[in-house]
Design a protein around this motif. Structure first.
Motif, PDB file in Angstrom:
ATOM      1  N   GLU A 184       0.875  -1.168  -0.074  1.00 50.81           N
ATOM      2  CA  GLU A 184       0.156  -0.237   0.031  1.00 50.81           C
ATOM      3  C   GLU A 184       0.755   1.298   0.042  1.00 50.81           C
ATOM      4  OE1 GLU A 184      -2.806  -0.196   3.114  1.00 50.81           O
ATOM      5  OE2 GLU A 184      -3.891  -1.803   2.411  1.00 50.81           O
ATOM      6  N   ASP A 185       1.752   1.477   0.855  1.00 53.08           N
ATOM      7  CA  ASP A 185       2.595   2.437   0.837  1.00 53.08           C
ATOM      8  C   ASP A 185       4.030   2.339   0.513  1.00 53.08           C
ATOM      9  OD1 ASP A 185       0.971   4.151   2.542  1.00 53.08           O
ATOM     10  OD2 ASP A 185       1.352   2.611   4.116  1.00 53.08           O
ATOM     11  N   HIS A 186       4.503   3.447  -0.294  1.00 59.86           N
ATOM     12  CA  HIS A 186       5.843   3.624  -0.828  1.00 59.86           C
ATOM     13  C   HIS A 186       6.500   4.764  -0.429  1.00 59.86           C
ATOM     14  CE1 HIS A 186       4.863   0.335  -4.182  1.00 59.86           C
ATOM     15  NE2 HIS A 186       3.776   0.785  -4.162  1.00 59.86           N
ATOM     16  N   VAL A 187       7.696   4.724  -0.169  1.00 57.65           N
ATOM     17  CA  VAL A 187       8.589   5.778   0.231  1.00 57.65           C
ATOM     18  C   VAL A 187       9.805   5.690   0.166  1.00 57.65           C
ATOM     19  CG1 VAL A 187       8.876   4.688   2.601  1.00 57.65           C
ATOM     20  CG2 VAL A 187       9.004   7.011   2.663  1.00 57.65           C
ATOM     21  N   GLU A 188      10.563   6.874  -0.306  1.00 62.40           N
ATOM     22  CA  GLU A 188      11.900   7.085  -0.362  1.00 62.40           C
ATOM     23  C   GLU A 188      12.490   7.900   0.769  1.00 62.40           C
ATOM     24  OE1 GLU A 188      12.479   7.846  -5.295  1.00 62.40           O
ATOM     25  OE2 GLU A 188      12.154   9.440  -4.021  1.00 62.40           O
ATOM     26  N   ILE A 189      13.748   7.448   1.236  1.00 60.62           N
ATOM     27  CA  ILE A 189      14.483   8.045   2.052  1.00 60.62           C
ATOM     28  C   ILE A 189      15.637   8.741   1.135  1.00 60.62           C
ATOM     29  CG2 ILE A 189      15.837   8.111   4.139  1.00 60.62           C
ATOM     30  CD1 ILE A 189      14.115   5.845   4.956  1.00 60.62           C
ATOM     31  N   ARG A 190      15.843  10.033   1.183  1.00 62.69           N
ATOM     32  CA  ARG A 190      16.966  10.485   0.433  1.00 62.69           C
ATOM     33  C   ARG A 190      17.700  11.519   1.149  1.00 62.69           C
ATOM     34  NH1 ARG A 190      14.977   9.808  -5.428  1.00 62.69           N
ATOM     35  NH2 ARG A 190      17.129  10.589  -5.696  1.00 62.69           N
ATOM     36  N   SER A 191      18.685  12.010   0.727  1.00 61.12           N
ATOM     37  CA  SER A 191      19.540  13.143   1.345  1.00 61.12           C
ATOM     38  C   SER A 191      19.380  14.360   0.511  1.00 61.12           C
ATOM     39  CB  SER A 191      21.281  12.785   1.253  1.00 61.12           C
ATOM     40  OG  SER A 191      21.851  13.772   1.347  1.00 61.12           O
ATOM     41  N   VAL A 192      18.987  15.464   1.423  1.00 68.73           N
ATOM     42  CA  VAL A 192      18.825  16.680   0.566  1.00 68.73           C
ATOM     43  C   VAL A 192      20.324  17.345   0.066  1.00 68.73           C
ATOM     44  CG1 VAL A 192      19.308  18.400   2.465  1.00 68.73           C
ATOM     45  CG2 VAL A 192      17.330  19.004   0.976  1.00 68.73           C
ATOM     46  N   GLY A 193      21.208  16.555   0.607  1.00 74.11           N
ATOM     47  CA  GLY A 193      22.665  17.101  -0.151  1.00 74.11           C
ATOM     48  C   GLY A 193      22.600  16.861  -1.628  1.00 74.11           C
ATOM     49  N   GLU A 194      21.732  16.107  -2.285  1.00 74.47           N
ATOM     50  CA  GLU A 194      21.698  15.945  -3.623  1.00 74.47           C
ATOM     51  C   GLU A 194      21.589  17.280  -4.262  1.00 74.47           C
ATOM     52  OE1 GLU A 194      19.718  12.171  -5.394  1.00 74.47           O
ATOM     53  OE2 GLU A 194      19.027  12.449  -3.272  1.00 74.47           O
TER      54      GLU A 194
END
Length: 708
Positions: A291-301
């Motif tokens: 049901e749920d999809h999530v990304e964990i990313r660095s704002v340093g991009e």
């Protein structure tokens, strides 16, 4: 601390020292035992390196090094071209660059030199081995034998077949509206979470993926689709347990996450799986119920946060979105700058007129050739004796929003092969028109005998470095370069170089990126002005960060057009190590999982246009050497300084021993004074030393009220 505590601490330190010695000795013994066991396994007639590698926790290349007899046939009979180093620019869809197969070198008959008095320009075929002949009476430079060879286009119909487009693969304007994703901003150091206008203080525990997901979804039960980490770098929490940061990152991404699994992609979103990067990784997860999809990313991009809190970062993204919406009514900020930049570009593809049918993608062979022969930014450190041991000063100049200066003209249409014979048959006017046009040329280069300045053209470098810039008088080498650099070599302000055309690719001139770049430049200018005139310090900071994000959208958007070969990262349980793909490289492992990566070649990407990235990179490298400022009737760049004044090049920055009076009107491409250290300064001999001096110079300039 008193004397007693000091002596006690020394005793404890000696104990730690002895334990380290014991551990190292034990590790050396274990490694020797491992190598011996590998040698024993290699004696088995059916032994395979790809089976031994995961058992040993090494890559296939490491196994082959220890046991050369296990080298696969494809590795012993085929060579590969080294990939471009560093960068600075990420690949499309967050995939790192990989090497591509090297086509066979060409042979042929010599062509006559160019007539008409053009200095030092000729056309002749490439030598069979790809290396330049220094000519009679001249000693071959010592570095020549160590240089790697760049690929060539095969002779005859085999090579001519490369000059086409990939069937049914065309960049076209999208017929759908991009959907925004619910996004939050999380500082894992302070455990502060910002969601829209709300701020939450969390208890993240060990800041593992499981802790972050469970805590965020507990606070926001309606769910989110993207979590930007603004500070804390939780993927580095256990870095001291691993030999490399990538190992620590892979372990963090792949740690158990009860109730979640690695995302496998959905709908139009082809992004799936984790992206292992030492500094800016991406974790993609989905609920086990899907049901749920999530990304964990660095704002340093997107930009360097420095000390900005999550609320300021949130405001920066809001300002960025609002500024982009003035030019794109359907603009959506995607996960990375490269994704955002490419999506915005597709929305500038004309729906009427010359390119209404879109922009076809080159053949895979030409894309591979461009990937292997078109480098990115120039990164070079000049050390003594090329510069003084003690520098009188160290001055940093950085080209403002540099790549935006070189997007006004790009290759379009069907590529044409220009052989040495064809080039030699042209008039001087036709030759110069071709070199001014959008082309990529294989050339044999000779540095003038009296040359005493920096190198001009990139050459394939020995060892792990991808490119260097020969400058020794009389040095001769074979390379590939774009038209701007060829023109600079022929018409530089000091002395023309000898250039022999061996082969080439020529396109029509077009403007596929012009509208996109103009909109981004205007967005950047507006946000930069907001940052300057905004009275609220937090909003001024947010506007500055947003302007840096626009720079990243253009910079990484251009890099995404290069479309390097894709790399897939995966994990396999230790109990099933036989299932590790045979061509995979082991990049990490623990008691439960083996983490690996493998190249998958070029994907069928409709927006792959390495010819555009190559043209922009070539123009930017040439502008580091010489750039005309028409309004001021003056020139700037490394070749307009005294010999020995250039200390280093870093992508779009110059480090010099003296300040220059170059104009700066806050326009893309202008040289901005960023740092200034008064001397004497010990000349840097490593990149780390240069970066330390760079930071000190920027601090010193800021303290004296300079421009940085």
């Amino acid at each position: 601390m008193d004397a007693h505590s000091y002596n006690a601490a020394l005793t404890e330190l000696r104990t730690v020292r002895d334990e380290i010695k014991k551990a190292r000795a034990a590790l050396t013994k274990l490694e020797a035992d491992r190598d011996q066991r590998i040698a024993q396994l290699a004696a088995y007639s059916k032994a395979k390196a790809e089976r031994i590698a995961p058992a040993a926790g090494l890559s296939v290349a490491d196994i082959v090094t220890l046991a050369p007899a296990l080298a696969p046939e494809s590795l012993t009979t085929a060579e590969t071209a080294s990939p471009s180093s560093a960068p600075a620019v990420p690949a499309a869809d967050d995939s790192p660059a990989q090497a591509v197969p090297k086509p066979a070198p060409r042979t042929g008959a010599a062509a006559p030199a160019m007539s008409g008095g053009q200095p030092s320009l000729a056309a002749s075929p490439a030598p069979k081995n790809g290396a330049a002949d220094p000519g009679p009476g001249r000693d071959r430079p010592a570095v020549q034998d160590a240089r790697r060879e760049l690929p060539s286009i095969p002779e005859g119909p085999a090579g001519d077949g490369w000059f086409t487009h990939t069937p049914k693969l065309v960049s076209q304007s999208p017929n759908f509206t991009q959907q925004a994703r619910s996004t939050v901003f999380l500082d894992t150091d302070t455990s502060v979470l910002v969601h829209r206008q709300q701020t939450h203080h969390l208890d993240l525990g060990d800041a593992s993926v499981a802790a972050i997901l469970s805590t965020v979804f507990h606070v926001l039960p309606e769910g989110v689709e993207r979590i930007y980490i603004t500070a804390g770098d939780p993927w580095h929490r256990d870095a001291d347990r691993y030999p490399y940061l990538r190992d620590a990152v892979a372990a963090w991404l792949n740690a158990p996450t009860p109730g979640w699994r690695t995302d496998t992609g959905r709908g139009r979103d082809r992004m799936a799986g984790h992206f292992v990067h030492a500094r800016n990784p991406v974790g993609r997860y989905q609920r086990e119920n899907g049901e749920d999809h999530v990304e964990i990313r660095s704002v340093g991009e997107w930009f360097d946060v420095d000390d900005a809190d999550p609320a300021t970062v949130r405001d920066a993204f809001v300002l960025l979105w609002q500024a982009l919406r003035r030019h794109w009514s359907d603009a959506v900020i995607m996960g990375s700058p490269s994704q955002t930049g490419r999506d915005l570009w597709t929305r500038t593809i004309p729906q009427r007129g010359q390119h209404a049918d879109g922009f076809p993608v080159l053949s895979e062979e030409l894309r591979g050739l461009l990937h292997a022969t078109a480098g990115q930014g120039r990164n070079e450190l000049l050390t003594p004796p090329r510069v003084p041991d003690q520098l009188p000063q160290l001055v940093e100049y950085d080209r403002t929003f540099a790549y935006a200066k070189h997007t006004w003209k790009s290759p379009v249409g069907a590529p044409r092969r220009i052989t040495a014979q064809t080039f030699a048959s042209w008039t001087q006017k036709e030759q110069m028109r071709a070199l001014y046009g959008c082309g990529h040329w294989q050339v044999r280069v000779t540095v003038p005998d009296a040359w005493d300045h920096v190198g001009i053209l990139p050459a394939p470098a020995p060892g792990d470095r991808a490119w260097h810039y020969p400058a020794a008088p009389g040095d001769t080498f074979t390379t590939w370069a774009g038209g701007p650099e060829i023109h600079t070599a022929l018409a530089n302000p000091i002395q023309p170089w000898k250039i022999e055309i061996l082969d080439g690719i020529l396109w029509d001139d077009g403007k596929p990126l012009d509208d996109w770049a103009k909109k981004l430049k205007e967005t950047w200018s507006n946000l930069t002005a907001q940052a300057h005139f905004q009275g609220d310090p937090q909003q001024a900071r947010a506007a500055h960060l947003a302007s840096r994000a626009v720079r990243s959208i253009l910079l990484y958007g251009i890099g995404s057009f290069a479309q390097r070969p894709r790399m897939v990262t995966g994990t396999t349980p230790r109990t099933m190590e036989r299932d590790v793909p045979p061509d995979a490289e082991i990049i990490g492992f623990d008691n439960e999982l083996i983490t690996w990566q493998k190249p998958t070649g070029f994907s069928r990407d409709p927006n792959a246009h390495p010819e555009w990235a190559a043209a922009i990179w070539s123009g930017a490298r040439a502008a580091l050497l010489t750039q005309r400022h028409r309004d001021d009737d003056t020139y700037a760049g490394a070749l307009h300084t005294q010999p020995g004044a250039v200390v280093a090049f870093r992508t779009d920055a110059l480090y010099l021993t003296a300040p220059q009076h170059w104009p700066h009107h806050h326009q893309p491409g202008d040289y901005l004074l960023k740092g200034h250290l008064t001397g004497p300064v010990t000349a840097p001999t490593t990149e780390e030393e240069l970066l330390a001096l760079r930071d000190a110079g920027r601090t010193a300039l800021t303290q004296t009220g300079g421009q940085a």
